[in-house]
Design a protein around this motif. Structure first.
Motif, PDB file in Angstrom:
ATOM      1  N   TRP A 226       0.833  -1.206   0.000  1.00 53.71           N
ATOM      2  CA  TRP A 226       0.000   0.000   0.000  1.00 53.71           C
ATOM      3  C   TRP A 226       0.868   1.257   0.000  1.00 53.71           C
ATOM      4  O   TRP A 226       0.594   2.207  -0.728  1.00 53.71           O
ATOM      5  N   VAL A 227       1.907   1.260   0.824  1.00 54.37           N
ATOM      6  CA  VAL A 227       2.802   2.425   0.870  1.00 54.37           C
ATOM      7  C   VAL A 227       3.472   2.612  -0.488  1.00 54.37           C
ATOM      8  O   VAL A 227       3.571   3.740  -0.988  1.00 54.37           O
TER       9      VAL A 227
ATOM     10  N   GLY B 151       1.845   6.508  -6.818  1.00 55.51           N
ATOM     11  CA  GLY B 151       0.727   7.323  -7.278  1.00 55.51           C
ATOM     12  C   GLY B 151       0.885   8.799  -6.974  1.00 55.51           C
ATOM     13  O   GLY B 151       0.408   9.648  -7.727  1.00 55.51           O
ATOM     14  N   LEU B 152       1.567   9.095  -5.866  1.00 56.20           N
ATOM     15  CA  LEU B 152       1.727  10.491  -5.455  1.00 56.20           C
ATOM     16  C   LEU B 152       3.070  11.088  -5.858  1.00 56.20           C
ATOM     17  O   LEU B 152       3.202  12.302  -5.951  1.00 56.20           O
ATOM     18  N   GLY B 153       4.057  10.227  -6.043  1.00 60.88           N
ATOM     19  CA  GLY B 153       5.392  10.729  -6.366  1.00 60.88           C
ATOM     20  C   GLY B 153       6.052  11.419  -5.192  1.00 60.88           C
ATOM     21  O   GLY B 153       6.994  12.187  -5.377  1.00 60.88           O
ATOM     22  N   ASP B 154       5.595  11.145  -3.970  1.00 62.39           N
ATOM     23  CA  ASP B 154       6.092  11.823  -2.771  1.00 62.39           C
ATOM     24  C   ASP B 154       6.040  10.827  -1.613  1.00 62.39           C
ATOM     25  O   ASP B 154       4.970  10.572  -1.060  1.00 62.39           O
ATOM     26  N   PRO B 155       7.178  10.255  -1.205  1.00 64.96           N
ATOM     27  CA  PRO B 155       7.164   9.234  -0.157  1.00 64.96           C
ATOM     28  C   PRO B 155       6.688   9.743   1.207  1.00 64.96           C
ATOM     29  O   PRO B 155       6.064   9.000   1.960  1.00 64.96           O
ATOM     30  N   VAL B 156       6.960  10.997   1.537  1.00 67.84           N
ATOM     31  CA  VAL B 156       6.507  11.542   2.819  1.00 67.84           C
ATOM     32  C   VAL B 156       4.981  11.655   2.823  1.00 67.84           C
ATOM     33  O   VAL B 156       4.314  11.255   3.786  1.00 67.84           O
ATOM     34  N   LEU B 157       4.433  12.189   1.767  1.00 64.56           N
ATOM     35  CA  LEU B 157       2.977  12.301   1.666  1.00 64.56           C
ATOM     36  C   LEU B 157       2.334  10.909   1.631  1.00 64.56           C
ATOM     37  O   LEU B 157       1.288  10.695   2.236  1.00 64.56           O
TER      38      LEU B 157
ATOM     39  N   ALA C  96      -1.017  19.124  -3.409  1.00 66.51           N
ATOM     40  CA  ALA C  96      -0.804  20.171  -4.408  1.00 66.51           C
ATOM     41  C   ALA C  96       0.317  21.113  -3.974  1.00 66.51           C
ATOM     42  O   ALA C  96       1.154  21.504  -4.797  1.00 66.51           O
ATOM     43  N   LEU C  97       0.356  21.458  -2.699  1.00 67.46           N
ATOM     44  CA  LEU C  97       1.422  22.335  -2.195  1.00 67.46           C
ATOM     45  C   LEU C  97       2.791  21.678  -2.329  1.00 67.46           C
ATOM     46  O   LEU C  97       3.782  22.351  -2.580  1.00 67.46           O
ATOM     47  N   ARG C  98       2.836  20.366  -2.154  1.00 67.65           N
ATOM     48  CA  ARG C  98       4.095  19.639  -2.245  1.00 67.65           C
ATOM     49  C   ARG C  98       4.435  19.247  -3.676  1.00 67.65           C
ATOM     50  O   ARG C  98       5.470  18.656  -3.935  1.00 67.65           O
ATOM     51  N   GLY C  99       3.525  19.521  -4.585  1.00 68.59           N
ATOM     52  CA  GLY C  99       3.764  19.172  -5.985  1.00 68.59           C
ATOM     53  C   GLY C  99       3.560  17.703  -6.284  1.00 68.59           C
ATOM     54  O   GLY C  99       4.066  17.203  -7.291  1.00 68.59           O
ATOM     55  N   ALA C 100       2.812  17.015  -5.436  1.00 67.94           N
ATOM     56  CA  ALA C 100       2.544  15.590  -5.661  1.00 67.94           C
ATOM     57  C   ALA C 100       1.465  15.438  -6.711  1.00 67.94           C
ATOM     58  O   ALA C 100       0.730  16.368  -7.038  1.00 67.94           O
ATOM     59  N   ARG C 101       1.335  14.209  -7.213  1.00 68.34           N
ATOM     60  CA  ARG C 101       0.380  13.933  -8.298  1.00 68.34           C
ATOM     61  C   ARG C 101      -1.019  13.651  -7.793  1.00 68.34           C
ATOM     62  O   ARG C 101      -1.932  13.613  -8.572  1.00 68.34           O
ATOM     63  N   GLY C 102      -1.252  13.345  -6.549  1.00 60.73           N
ATOM     64  CA  GLY C 102      -2.396  12.946  -5.837  1.00 60.73           C
ATOM     65  C   GLY C 102      -3.741  12.843  -6.281  1.00 60.73           C
ATOM     66  O   GLY C 102      -4.687  12.485  -5.840  1.00 60.73           O
TER      67      GLY C 102
END
Length: 188
Positions: free
Chosen positions: A123-124, A130-136, A182-188
């Protein structure tokens, strides 16, 4: 030869017994009775309790993979799909997770913990991709864990969980996480 559906009915009964009564109560006899088959009929499909446990773990992997595939195919994005799925209880994934968790808690099936770990890591990984951001992705996973915990454990009256999120609260949480993405520039 018995129909293949007997195998699935036996596995369904085994999972329900594991979740509702625990691993010790899920004897071959009890599973056969719950599935509506003879002990011989059960043993035709599963030669032992260990084979039942292995089949439950295999089912967890299969159901989790199907859910992940469905989630990534949805146009709503992984944040919304993952968080909405987190509040679902009683579905095949919830039952499979609960069954394998019961196996893990029994201490008799060392293969259960790596299976649970692999599903969670999947899942992670899905969220990260999907988000392109591991922290998010970790933030969404932890939020999903909390939402699931609230949904799964609040009804028992024990007061051990935050009450489940209302539909409006869930909508607002999803929107907040999407704004953060969106603020982090992720694809979400």
């Amino acid at each position: 030869m018995p129909p293949a559906s007997n195998r699935e009915a036996i596995l369904d009964a085994y999972e329900r017994l594991l979740v509702e009564q625990g691993e010790r109560a899920a004897t071959v006899e009890a599973v056969a009775r719950a599935a509506g088959v003879s002990k011989g009929g059960l043993l035709y499909h599963f030669a032992s309790k260990d084979e039942l446990a292995d089949a439950a773990i295999e089912r967890l992997h299969r159901v989790a993979a199907e859910c992940a595939e469905e989630a990534t195919a949805q146009p709503d994005g992984v944040i919304e799909v993952f968080l909405r799925d987190a509040v679902k209880t009683g579905d095949p994934l919830d039952l499979a997770l609960g069954a394998v968790q019961a196996l893990q808690q029994s201490g008799r099936y060392p293969q259960a913990k790596p299976a649970l770990d692999a599903v969670v890591q999947g899942w992670v990984d899905m969220l990260t991709e999907g988000l392109g951001d591991p922290v998010l992705a970790r933030l969404v996973a932890v939020l999903g864990d909390g939402l699931y915990f609230g949904a799964a454990f609040s009804g028992g009256g024990a007061g051990i969980a935050t009450p489940p999120a209302s539909e409006q609260e869930l909508d607002e949480m999803i929107a907040a996480v999407q704004q953060l993405a969106a603020l982090r520039g992720a694809r979400g």
